[in-house]
Write an enzyme that holds these catalytic residues in place. Sequence first.
Site, mmCIF file in Angstrom:
data_model
loop_
_atom_site.group_PDB
_atom_site.id
_atom_site.type_symbol
_atom_site.label_atom_id
_atom_site.label_comp_id
_atom_site.label_asym_id
_atom_site.label_seq_id
_atom_site.Cartn_x
_atom_site.Cartn_y
_atom_site.Cartn_z
ATOM 1 C CG ASP A 248 -0.202 -0.031 2.547
ATOM 2 O OD1 ASP A 248 0.742 -0.845 2.675
ATOM 3 O OD2 ASP A 248 -0.536 0.754 3.450
ATOM 4 C CD GLU B 37 4.145 0.668 7.098
ATOM 5 O OE1 GLU B 37 4.917 0.845 8.043
ATOM 6 O OE2 GLU B 37 3.857 1.589 6.289
HETATM 7 ZN ZN LIG Z 1 6.872 2.019 4.388
#
Ligand SMILES: [Zn+2]
Length: 459
Positions: free
Chosen positions: A84, A147
Amino acid sequence: MVNQFVQERREQMISSLQELLRIESTKGHPVPGGPFGEGPAKALTYMLSFAESWGLRTKNLDGYCGYVEYGDTDEYIAVLSHLDVVPAGDGWTYPPFDATIVNGKVYARGAIDDKGPAMSTLWSLIALKELGVKPKRKIRLIFGLDEESEWKCMDYYFRYEPKPLGGFTPDAHFPLIYAEKGLATLRIEVPADAESMAAQVLQFSGGERFNVVPDRAVATIDCHSETAAQEYGVKLRKAIRDLQLNAHIELEESRLSIVIEGKSAHASRPETGVNAILRMAQLLSGGTVSNSSMWRTVSAWDVSGRALGIDGADEDTGPLTMALTKAELREDVFQFFINIRFPVTHNVEQIVETAKTYLPDKWHVSLVEHLAPLRVDPDSPVVAELMKVYRSFFDDDLGPETTGGATYARTIPNAVAFGALFPGKSGLAHEPDEYWELDDYLTCIEIYAEAMTRLANSL
Ligand SMILES: [Zn+2]
């Protein structure tokens, strides 16, 4: 051996990286099989099918995360990266999802954080398999998809999968990072002054993410009459010049709209950005608008944390930093979100309590998210082995470091951040024109193949 493998497949290594970078894997609305939106799900599918085409075993954990593995033992070492990315933001020279290559650099959101490094680890594993290297333990590459937001991907992973023996995450810089500051995001709520004769703030917002210094803030102010709006407009324009703000004002009848541009930066290094929300608070603290004492208080929230009494430092991880990363006016309440990176010797309860005592009683302070600090013993085997790998590729005397950033290393035992940024280089993570040098990408494939082998043989 890996070096030759890389030379022979250079073109394919670069084109596969470009294909991955062209998938806009920003967090979005949930879709079937994609709890974090279509983009992250597509990026994962791309990685897993690519790995399968090389005969590697893969698993997609319901679109939360996925893994690729090589080896047959139950115990395994893990390499954790994420697919992501944060939103592109403005100010790009090259389109953020084109993966344009200029002068040996590939430009794209995610080039260095963290899709580029993720792709390099996949090629490392492919190389080990193709070259018939058989490490003692299984190696698993885990690709997270959340994340940059809430790490729900890793929560999901560990609900179903056993913990690894140790590993690394290629989500920072070389040589390696053995300690990471704690992270906390506070929400501070302030009721809007209801019956003020002063100009009223009707709309106010800035920032998109807790971990990004905002590059834009907007406000609409009702001055109750056209004359008052014109007068305030003159005053604001003078203040904009005095404060040297990059701001734009529009007047419509009794209303003024203000847009302030700043410069985005990673919230772990807030001093490298220009905080548009803070600039807006400075502009509005001149006294004409309602909640003027709030604006004055907020305008003092610099990166040191001194204004909240939470400043400090320790030897391992350095000073506490903070950044006002998001703010908005919602249902007559101003909400401010402060992202704090604190030294490993500080603790979050104390930070919240201290901040409360420094703020007016009417203000409500709450903890939105929190990650405890990480510290791996710098004399531990994982650090020793990875430093050996580092020394075999780099001719310098750098040692293990610490960071204000938060990496997946916190989610497993015996893990540190290892690369992927080379010493002294900037990849502009979370900023416009994020890039990675292709030579470094290709070298990382060799470095990570060696690192995986060493850890799989020694942990
Ligand atoms: Zn990162």
